[in-house]
Design a protein around this motif. Structure first.
Motif, short mmCIF file in Angstrom:
data_model
loop_
_atom_site.label_atom_id
_atom_site.label_comp_id
_atom_site.label_asym_id
_atom_site.label_seq_id
_atom_site.Cartn_x
_atom_site.Cartn_y
_atom_site.Cartn_z
N GLU A 84 -31.20 43.46 -75.12
CA GLU A 84 -30.99 44.90 -74.19
C GLU A 84 -32.30 45.53 -73.66
OE1 GLU A 84 -26.60 46.66 -75.90
OE2 GLU A 84 -28.58 47.21 -76.74
N SER A 89 -30.56 47.02 -70.04
CA SER A 89 -29.03 47.03 -69.88
C SER A 89 -28.39 46.87 -71.01
CB SER A 89 -28.76 45.90 -68.79
OG SER A 89 -27.37 45.86 -68.55
N THR A 90 -26.91 47.24 -71.03
CA THR A 90 -26.39 47.32 -72.42
C THR A 90 -25.50 45.84 -72.28
OG1 THR A 90 -25.80 49.56 -72.34
CG2 THR A 90 -24.36 48.23 -73.59
N ILE A 92 -22.23 43.32 -72.65
CA ILE A 92 -20.80 43.54 -72.52
C ILE A 92 -20.12 42.38 -73.09
CG2 ILE A 92 -20.97 44.87 -70.28
CD1 ILE A 92 -20.55 42.50 -68.66
N GLU A 106 -24.76 44.12 -68.83
CA GLU A 106 -24.22 44.79 -67.48
C GLU A 106 -24.60 44.62 -66.31
OE1 GLU A 106 -23.88 49.17 -68.32
OE2 GLU A 106 -21.94 48.81 -69.39
N ASN A 107 -26.05 44.32 -66.32
CA ASN A 107 -26.69 43.99 -65.08
C ASN A 107 -26.40 42.60 -64.60
OD1 ASN A 107 -28.31 42.55 -66.72
ND2 ASN A 107 -30.29 43.57 -66.61
#
Length: 293
Positions: A84, A89-90, A92, A106-107
């Motif tokens: 991350e 970004s987180t 998923i 997420e990106n």
């Protein structure tokens, strides 16, 4: 003799005595901290007996006892933090791999983080030409500092700062930048460890591969240390058994190397010696097990 003159003479004699004592202490300390030059000459003669040239001046005489450090093998929590942080970004989705973890962010990026600090990160399949690199510019250093600060600001313990990422090379590719870091532990380079990062003008990471050693380090005790005499004797034994890989030793340098612990639960950072020959061949021995990792 009056009292004033007696005090002056006594003070002078005391100062001379203290100076003499200081010189003796410095000489004794130098003897304790350094091997005698005759040891280098003996090692040179030993290797000459099997056809290898070693100048006594090439032998490092300083007695170095670099500490051994360890850090835990990367778990899922730390692996996710690294992924991350790389992507800003987180995650998923997450899956186990043969030796670690795979995250989808997420990106749109995928990040593979092994339990032993190997990292592979890619945003939408982006790749970079890692063979094109130049000495760092001031602008490149600013970009590098901004990238590394992401990890250090997220570290819970200052011991992580023992590992420093030093920008070694860079390349500009349009508006994108390629940054290649060498990794050092307390000022000593970790042999074979590096991190290469490809980012856009906004600082978004497009691709990254190499090592991430940002976890808290622990200083270990109880490890034996082999000095340069033992290491060169081991090299001599190897030459006698297997033949020489070169005819003249060009340099002998100190590094750290990474090794897995026997149970696989820790990563050990061990002091090591690199013996480089003039033909470009090298031999690497760690200073704990006196063997090539």
């Amino acid at each position: 003799m009056d009292l004033k003159k007696f005090k002056m003479i006594s003070a002078i004699l005391l100062a001379v005595a203290l100076l003499f004592l200081s010189v003796i202490m410095i000489i004794n300390k130098n003897k304790a901290d350094n091997l005698p030059y005759s040891a280098a000459e003996d090692l040179s003669a030993l290797l000459a007996s099997c056809g290898v040239t070693l100048s006594p001046d090439t032998v490092p005489l300083k007695r170095e006892r670099l500490p051994v450090y360890s850090l835990p093998a990367v778990d899922g929590v730390e692996a996710q933090r690294i992924a991350e942080t790389l992507g800003s970004s987180t995650r998923i989705a997450a899956n186990l791999t043969e030796d670690g973890y795979r995250f989808r962010l997420e990106n749109g990026a995928m990040a593979d983080i092994s339990r032993y600090l190997n990292v592979s990160y890619g945003l939408n399949g982006t790749n970079a030409d890692y063979t094109v690199a130049y000495p760092p510019t001031d602008v490149a250093k600013e970009k590098a500092d901004a990238f590394i600060s992401r990890f250090y600001s997220a570290s819970a313990n200052d011991d992580a700062l023992l590992c420093s990422y030093v920008l070694a090379e860079y390349a500009s590719m349009g508006s994108n930048t390629l940054l290649k870091f060498d990794i050092y532990l307390n000022g000593t380079k970790i042999h074979g460890s590096a991190l290469t990062v490809y980012q856009n003008a906004n600082g978004d990471i497009l691709n990254a591969s190499g090592s991430c050693a940002f976890s808290t380090l622990k200083k270990e005790s109880g490890f034996k240390h082999y000095g340069i005499i033992n290491i060169l004797k081991t090299e001599f034994d190897s030459i006698k058994a297997n033949g020489a890989i070169g005819t003249e030793i060009e340099s002998i340098k100190t590094y750290y190397v990474m090794r897995r612990s026997a149970d696989g639960e820790r990563i050990l950072l061990l002091p090591a010696w690199e013996i480089k020959y003039t033909n470009g061949e090298t031999r690497l021995y760690d200073g704990v097990y006196s063997e090539s990792p």
